[in-house]
Motif scaffolding. Structure first.
Motif, PDB file in Angstrom:
ATOM      1  N   VAL A  37       4.406 111.967 -11.102  1.00  0.00           N
ATOM      2  CA  VAL A  37       3.817 113.254 -10.760  1.00  0.00           C
ATOM      3  C   VAL A  37       3.186 113.181  -9.377  1.00  0.00           C
ATOM      4  O   VAL A  37       2.805 112.105  -8.906  1.00  0.00           O
ATOM      5  N   SER A  38       3.088 114.323  -8.732  1.00  0.00           N
ATOM      6  CA  SER A  38       2.321 114.414  -7.495  1.00  0.00           C
ATOM      7  C   SER A  38       1.631 115.762  -7.474  1.00  0.00           C
ATOM      8  O   SER A  38       2.092 116.725  -8.089  1.00  0.00           O
ATOM      9  N   GLY A  39       0.513 115.815  -6.774  1.00  0.00           N
ATOM     10  CA  GLY A  39      -0.232 117.054  -6.705  1.00  0.00           C
ATOM     11  C   GLY A  39      -1.601 116.853  -6.102  1.00  0.00           C
ATOM     12  O   GLY A  39      -1.861 115.862  -5.417  1.00  0.00           O
ATOM     13  N   THR A  40      -2.494 117.781  -6.393  1.00  0.00           N
ATOM     14  CA  THR A  40      -3.837 117.778  -5.844  1.00  0.00           C
ATOM     15  C   THR A  40      -4.789 117.058  -6.790  1.00  0.00           C
ATOM     16  O   THR A  40      -4.890 117.411  -7.966  1.00  0.00           O
ATOM     17  N   LEU A  41      -5.483 116.064  -6.267  1.00  0.00           N
ATOM     18  CA  LEU A  41      -6.433 115.275  -7.049  1.00  0.00           C
ATOM     19  C   LEU A  41      -7.780 115.991  -7.118  1.00  0.00           C
ATOM     20  O   LEU A  41      -8.239 116.569  -6.137  1.00  0.00           O
ATOM     21  N   GLN A  42      -8.393 115.961  -8.300  1.00  0.00           N
ATOM     22  CA  GLN A  42      -9.707 116.571  -8.499  1.00  0.00           C
ATOM     23  C   GLN A  42     -10.607 115.584  -9.220  1.00  0.00           C
ATOM     24  O   GLN A  42     -10.144 114.817 -10.068  1.00  0.00           O
ATOM     25  N   LEU A  43     -11.886 115.602  -8.888  1.00  0.00           N
ATOM     26  CA  LEU A  43     -12.884 114.846  -9.639  1.00  0.00           C
ATOM     27  C   LEU A  43     -13.481 115.809 -10.649  1.00  0.00           C
ATOM     28  O   LEU A  43     -13.979 116.872 -10.289  1.00  0.00           O
ATOM     29  N   ARG A  44     -13.413 115.458 -11.923  1.00  0.00           N
ATOM     30  CA  ARG A  44     -13.901 116.340 -12.992  1.00  0.00           C
ATOM     31  C   ARG A  44     -15.143 115.727 -13.618  1.00  0.00           C
ATOM     32  O   ARG A  44     -15.216 114.512 -13.806  1.00  0.00           O
ATOM     33  N   GLN A  45     -16.111 116.586 -13.954  1.00  0.00           N
ATOM     34  CA  GLN A  45     -17.335 116.132 -14.612  1.00  0.00           C
ATOM     35  C   GLN A  45     -17.599 116.980 -15.839  1.00  0.00           C
ATOM     36  O   GLN A  45     -17.298 118.181 -15.843  1.00  0.00           O
ATOM     37  N   TRP A  46     -18.146 116.357 -16.880  1.00  0.00           N
ATOM     38  CA  TRP A  46     -18.456 117.050 -18.119  1.00  0.00           C
ATOM     39  C   TRP A  46     -19.598 116.322 -18.818  1.00  0.00           C
ATOM     40  O   TRP A  46     -19.928 115.192 -18.471  1.00  0.00           O
ATOM     41  N   ALA A  47     -20.195 117.006 -19.783  1.00  0.00           N
ATOM     42  CA  ALA A  47     -21.276 116.406 -20.575  1.00  0.00           C
ATOM     43  C   ALA A  47     -20.645 115.549 -21.666  1.00  0.00           C
ATOM     44  O   ALA A  47     -19.829 116.030 -22.448  1.00  0.00           O
ATOM     45  N   GLY A  48     -21.016 114.296 -21.712  1.00  0.00           N
ATOM     46  CA  GLY A  48     -20.483 113.371 -22.705  1.00  0.00           C
ATOM     47  C   GLY A  48     -21.169 113.539 -24.051  1.00  0.00           C
ATOM     48  O   GLY A  48     -22.132 114.299 -24.204  1.00  0.00           O
ATOM     49  N   GLN A  49     -20.681 112.808 -25.056  1.00  0.00           N
ATOM     50  CA  GLN A  49     -21.244 112.895 -26.400  1.00  0.00           C
ATOM     51  C   GLN A  49     -22.686 112.412 -26.447  1.00  0.00           C
ATOM     52  O   GLN A  49     -23.474 112.851 -27.272  1.00  0.00           O
ATOM     53  N   ASN A  50     -23.037 111.499 -25.548  1.00  0.00           N
ATOM     54  CA  ASN A  50     -24.413 110.992 -25.513  1.00  0.00           C
ATOM     55  C   ASN A  50     -25.332 111.881 -24.668  1.00  0.00           C
ATOM     56  O   ASN A  50     -26.490 111.553 -24.472  1.00  0.00           O
ATOM     57  N   GLY A  51     -24.801 112.991 -24.126  1.00  0.00           N
ATOM     58  CA  GLY A  51     -25.598 113.915 -23.333  1.00  0.00           C
ATOM     59  C   GLY A  51     -25.568 113.623 -21.846  1.00  0.00           C
ATOM     60  O   GLY A  51     -26.013 114.433 -21.044  1.00  0.00           O
ATOM     61  N   GLY A  52     -25.063 112.461 -21.467  1.00  0.00           N
ATOM     62  CA  GLY A  52     -24.980 112.097 -20.044  1.00  0.00           C
ATOM     63  C   GLY A  52     -23.765 112.726 -19.370  1.00  0.00           C
ATOM     64  O   GLY A  52     -22.836 113.201 -20.035  1.00  0.00           O
ATOM     65  N   THR A  53     -23.791 112.737 -18.073  1.00  0.00           N
ATOM     66  CA  THR A  53     -22.673 113.290 -17.310  1.00  0.00           C
ATOM     67  C   THR A  53     -21.559 112.257 -17.198  1.00  0.00           C
ATOM     68  O   THR A  53     -21.802 111.109 -16.803  1.00  0.00           O
ATOM     69  N   GLN A  54     -20.366 112.641 -17.586  1.00  0.00           N
ATOM     70  CA  GLN A  54     -19.181 111.794 -17.494  1.00  0.00           C
ATOM     71  C   GLN A  54     -18.305 112.329 -16.363  1.00  0.00           C
ATOM     72  O   GLN A  54     -18.371 113.506 -16.026  1.00  0.00           O
ATOM     73  N   SER A  55     -17.478 111.475 -15.794  1.00  0.00           N
ATOM     74  CA  SER A  55     -16.563 111.940 -14.754  1.00  0.00           C
ATOM     75  C   SER A  55     -15.227 111.225 -14.879  1.00  0.00           C
ATOM     76  O   SER A  55     -15.129 110.146 -15.463  1.00  0.00           O
ATOM     77  N   GLY A  56     -14.201 111.858 -14.353  1.00  0.00           N
ATOM     78  CA  GLY A  56     -12.862 111.294 -14.379  1.00  0.00           C
ATOM     79  C   GLY A  56     -11.990 112.039 -13.381  1.00  0.00           C
ATOM     80  O   GLY A  56     -12.416 113.031 -12.773  1.00  0.00           O
ATOM     81  N   TYR A  57     -10.784 111.551 -13.208  1.00  0.00           N
ATOM     82  CA  TYR A  57      -9.866 112.155 -12.248  1.00  0.00           C
ATOM     83  C   TYR A  57      -8.857 113.044 -12.959  1.00  0.00           C
ATOM     84  O   TYR A  57      -8.384 112.726 -14.042  1.00  0.00           O
ATOM     85  N   GLY A  58      -8.532 114.141 -12.304  1.00  0.00           N
ATOM     86  CA  GLY A  58      -7.517 115.053 -12.803  1.00  0.00           C
ATOM     87  C   GLY A  58      -6.550 115.383 -11.689  1.00  0.00           C
ATOM     88  O   GLY A  58      -6.895 115.320 -10.505  1.00  0.00           O
ATOM     89  N   LEU A  59      -5.332 115.715 -12.057  1.00  0.00           N
ATOM     90  CA  LEU A  59      -4.304 116.054 -11.082  1.00  0.00           C
ATOM     91  C   LEU A  59      -3.691 117.391 -11.466  1.00  0.00           C
ATOM     92  O   LEU A  59      -3.268 117.568 -12.607  1.00  0.00           O
ATOM     93  N   VAL A  60      -3.684 118.338 -10.529  1.00  0.00           N
ATOM     94  CA  VAL A  60      -2.967 119.588 -10.721  1.00  0.00           C
ATOM     95  C   VAL A  60      -1.553 119.330 -10.217  1.00  0.00           C
ATOM     96  O   VAL A  60      -1.336 119.111  -9.021  1.00  0.00           O
ATOM     97  N   VAL A  61      -0.590 119.290 -11.136  1.00  0.00           N
ATOM     98  CA  VAL A  61       0.774 118.847 -10.844  1.00  0.00           C
ATOM     99  C   VAL A  61       1.528 119.886 -10.013  1.00  0.00           C
ATOM    100  O   VAL A  61       1.596 121.052 -10.380  1.00  0.00           O
ATOM    101  N   GLU A  62       2.081 119.432  -8.907  1.00  0.00           N
ATOM    102  CA  GLU A  62       2.944 120.262  -8.069  1.00  0.00           C
ATOM    103  C   GLU A  62       4.400 119.828  -8.182  1.00  0.00           C
ATOM    104  O   GLU A  62       5.309 120.611  -7.970  1.00  0.00           O
ATOM    105  N   SER A  63       4.612 118.541  -8.518  1.00  0.00           N
ATOM    106  CA  SER A  63       5.958 117.996  -8.667  1.00  0.00           C
ATOM    107  C   SER A  63       5.953 117.004  -9.824  1.00  0.00           C
ATOM    108  O   SER A  63       5.001 116.239  -9.979  1.00  0.00           O
ATOM    109  N   LEU A  64       7.023 117.019 -10.618  1.00  0.00           N
ATOM    110  CA  LEU A  64       7.105 116.174 -11.801  1.00  0.00           C
ATOM    111  C   LEU A  64       8.536 115.662 -11.944  1.00  0.00           C
ATOM    112  O   LEU A  64       9.475 116.444 -11.857  1.00  0.00           O
ATOM    113  N   VAL A  65       8.688 114.357 -12.126  1.00  0.00           N
ATOM    114  CA  VAL A  65       9.990 113.761 -12.407  1.00  0.00           C
ATOM    115  C   VAL A  65       9.837 112.905 -13.645  1.00  0.00           C
ATOM    116  O   VAL A  65       8.984 112.030 -13.707  1.00  0.00           O
ATOM    117  N   SER A  66      10.671 113.176 -14.635  1.00  0.00           N
ATOM    118  CA  SER A  66      10.593 112.486 -15.911  1.00  0.00           C
ATOM    119  C   SER A  66      11.592 111.334 -15.964  1.00  0.00           C
ATOM    120  O   SER A  66      12.660 111.398 -15.365  1.00  0.00           O
TER     121      SER A  66
END
Length: 145
Positions: A72-101
């Protein structure tokens, strides 16, 4: 500022689809991407990447299954959300512009097809070895210049 990313890995979760308000679909899943890591015992680490696709790319992603290889290729995003313990969690997300299976491109001169969830392989005739053009009178290995 945006960052573009190309990644190759395995789908790590079942692909989920959601209809959008304009009648197309959105598909999302998670990928495991192997990266070199000199601190790891085996020399590699895993980057977990959320992938989201819209329109035609979402239709292509929706045909994939957990465990499939995907590029896959596309635009990378840093995502943040509230975790189960109440703390802020973060991870990477990609909005797909091209996909080869890996269902599209398979090494070893075979074409893979899925039928009712089962993979079938059809062999193609072996490729002919490359023959130099007629009239090649270079008897030795020296370049002709």
């Amino acid at each position: 500022m945006t960052a573009q990313l190309a990644a190759y890995g395995r789908i790590a979760a079942d692909v989920q689809t959601i209809p959008t308000s304009n009648g197309s679909i959105m598909a999302y899943s998670r990928m495991a991407v192997s990266l070199p890591c000199r601190d790891a015992e085996d020399g590699s680490g895993v980057m977990w990447l959320d992938i989201t696709a819209f329109g035609k790319q979402a239709e292509a992603l929706a045909r994939q299954q957990k465990g499939d290889l995907l590029s896959v290729s596309g635009t990378l995003q840093l995502r943040q959300w509230a975790g189960q313990n109440g703390g802020t969690q973060s991870g990477y997300g990609l909005v797909v512009e091209s996909l080869v299976s890996s269902q599209t491109v398979r090494p070893g001169n075979s074409v893979g097809k899925r039928t009712a969830g089962k993979k079938q392989t059809q062999s193609q005739p072996p490729a002919q070895p490359h023959q130099p053009p007629a009239g090649n009178d270079f008897a030795d290995d020296d370049p002709p210049f």
